[in-house]
Design an enzyme around this catalytic site. Structure first.
Site, PDB file in Angstrom:
ATOM      1  N   PRO A 163       0.819  -1.218   0.000  1.00  0.00           N
ATOM      2  CA  PRO A 163       0.000   0.000   0.000  1.00  0.00           C
ATOM      3  C   PRO A 163       0.851   1.266   0.000  1.00  0.00           C
ATOM      4  CG  PRO A 163      -0.208  -1.201   2.089  1.00  0.00           C
ATOM      5  CD  PRO A 163       0.648  -2.038   1.191  1.00  0.00           C
ATOM      6  N   GLU A 193       2.058  -8.163   8.457  1.00  0.00           N
ATOM      7  CA  GLU A 193       2.474  -6.746   8.485  1.00  0.00           C
ATOM      8  C   GLU A 193       3.348  -6.398   7.275  1.00  0.00           C
ATOM      9  OE1 GLU A 193       1.388  -4.343  10.398  1.00  0.00           O
ATOM     10  OE2 GLU A 193       0.083  -5.872  11.265  1.00  0.00           O
ATOM     11  N   ARG A 222      -3.370  -8.601 -20.684  1.00  0.00           N
ATOM     12  CA  ARG A 222      -4.316  -8.269 -21.768  1.00  0.00           C
ATOM     13  C   ARG A 222      -3.715  -7.319 -22.808  1.00  0.00           C
ATOM     14  NH1 ARG A 222      -7.572  -3.981 -21.386  1.00  0.00           N
ATOM     15  NH2 ARG A 222      -9.477  -5.026 -22.037  1.00  0.00           N
ATOM     16  N   ASP A 279      -9.805   1.207 -24.904  1.00  0.00           N
ATOM     17  CA  ASP A 279     -10.221   1.177 -23.499  1.00  0.00           C
ATOM     18  C   ASP A 279      -9.890   2.486 -22.790  1.00  0.00           C
ATOM     19  OD1 ASP A 279     -11.298  -1.326 -23.271  1.00  0.00           O
ATOM     20  OD2 ASP A 279      -9.413  -2.291 -22.720  1.00  0.00           O
TER      21      ASP A 279
END
Ligand code: SAM
Length: 239
Positions: free
Chosen positions: A84, A111, A149, A164
């Site tokens: 994160p 963690e 993709r 896209d």
């Protein structure tokens, strides 16, 4: 392209590799995916992969030894840690990673991992959003899927990813399929007209409209063509 994924939970990837477009890409040898169990590199009877944090505090930390052993085998690979705290993933990072011959994605857990692994092996940390998940498996799938993709011939029609959202810096236009009328809801007439130029213009206008409404910062970052500038003026006048 080869994608290695280091994880404590290899079964979580069954869905990704056994279904749909990624399964087809694997069967057609367009990509190689190695799901590697970190536990296979742990020593001792109990194959312990985590331990308490030095300095105390809650949670467990992934031990360095199994990851050092596993990553030592991936010398020519770009090593990505899911975290994160990493750089926010987006289409342009996916496009850049597509140029690599081999990438290794580490799915953290608990963690996170012992920082010495990060310092020694990790080339790049990637976050998939400002929230915290239980593990890096879902981010590893997100990153792999977005790259796979883009590999030539994975999608039946390469136009499909070129049009896209984000590929060329705009959000995608709306899509419709048959029937042309459903529960009195009609498809925009221009799409049934067969006039390719009119359809192209309509799609560009809708894409610009959506991008202006939902992600105006993308318009600011974009070098607009003459046609796009004119179309934006038109949209603003209609408001
Ligand atoms: N203590 C870490 C922190 O606060 O930065 C969070 C650890 S998280 C519970 C466990 C693992 O999940 C991380 O090591 C990472 O691999 C993965 N993870 C969680 N959220 C993520 C996100 N938003 N993007 C990428 N990976 C994530």
């Amino acid at each position: 392209m080869k994608i290695n994924i280091l994880t404590l939970f290899p079964n979580m990837f069954d869905g990704m590799i056994n279904e749909s477009i990624i399964k087809k890409a694997l069967n057609n040898n367009l990509v190689e995916i190695n799901i590697i169990n970190i536990r296979d590199y742990a020593k001792g009877k109990h194959k312990v992969t985590d331990d308490y944090p030095f300095g105390g505090g809650p949670g467990m930390v992934l031990k360095p030894e199994p990851l050092f052993e596993a990553l030592a085998e991936m010398k020519d690979s770009k090593v990505i840690l899911t975290s994160p705290q990493g750089e926010m993933f987006n289409q342009s990072i996916a496009k850049k990673l597509l140029k690599e011959k081999e990438i290794t994605i580490i799915a953290g857990h608990y963690e996170g991992l012992d920082e010495r692994v990060v310092d020694t092996f990790v080339d790049m940390e990637i976050s998939i959003g400002d929230y915290v998940l239980t593990g890096g498996e879902l981010p590893a799938m997100v990153i792999s899927d977005a790259i796979i993709r883009l590999i030539p011939n994975v999608l039946n029609n390469s136009k499909s990813f070129e049009e896209d959202s984000f590929y060329n810096g705009l959000l995608d236009h709306p899509h419709y399929t048959r029937p042309a009328e459903y529960k009195e809801l009609k498809v925009p007439a221009v799409l049934l007209s067969g006039n390719h130029e009119k359809i192209r213009k309509w799609r560009l206008k809708e894409a610009l409209k959506r991008t202006l409404e939902r992600r105006p910062e993308l318009i600011k970052e974009r070098e607009l063509s003459k046609e796009e500038k004119k179309t934006i003026e038109e949209i603003l006048n209609e408001r």
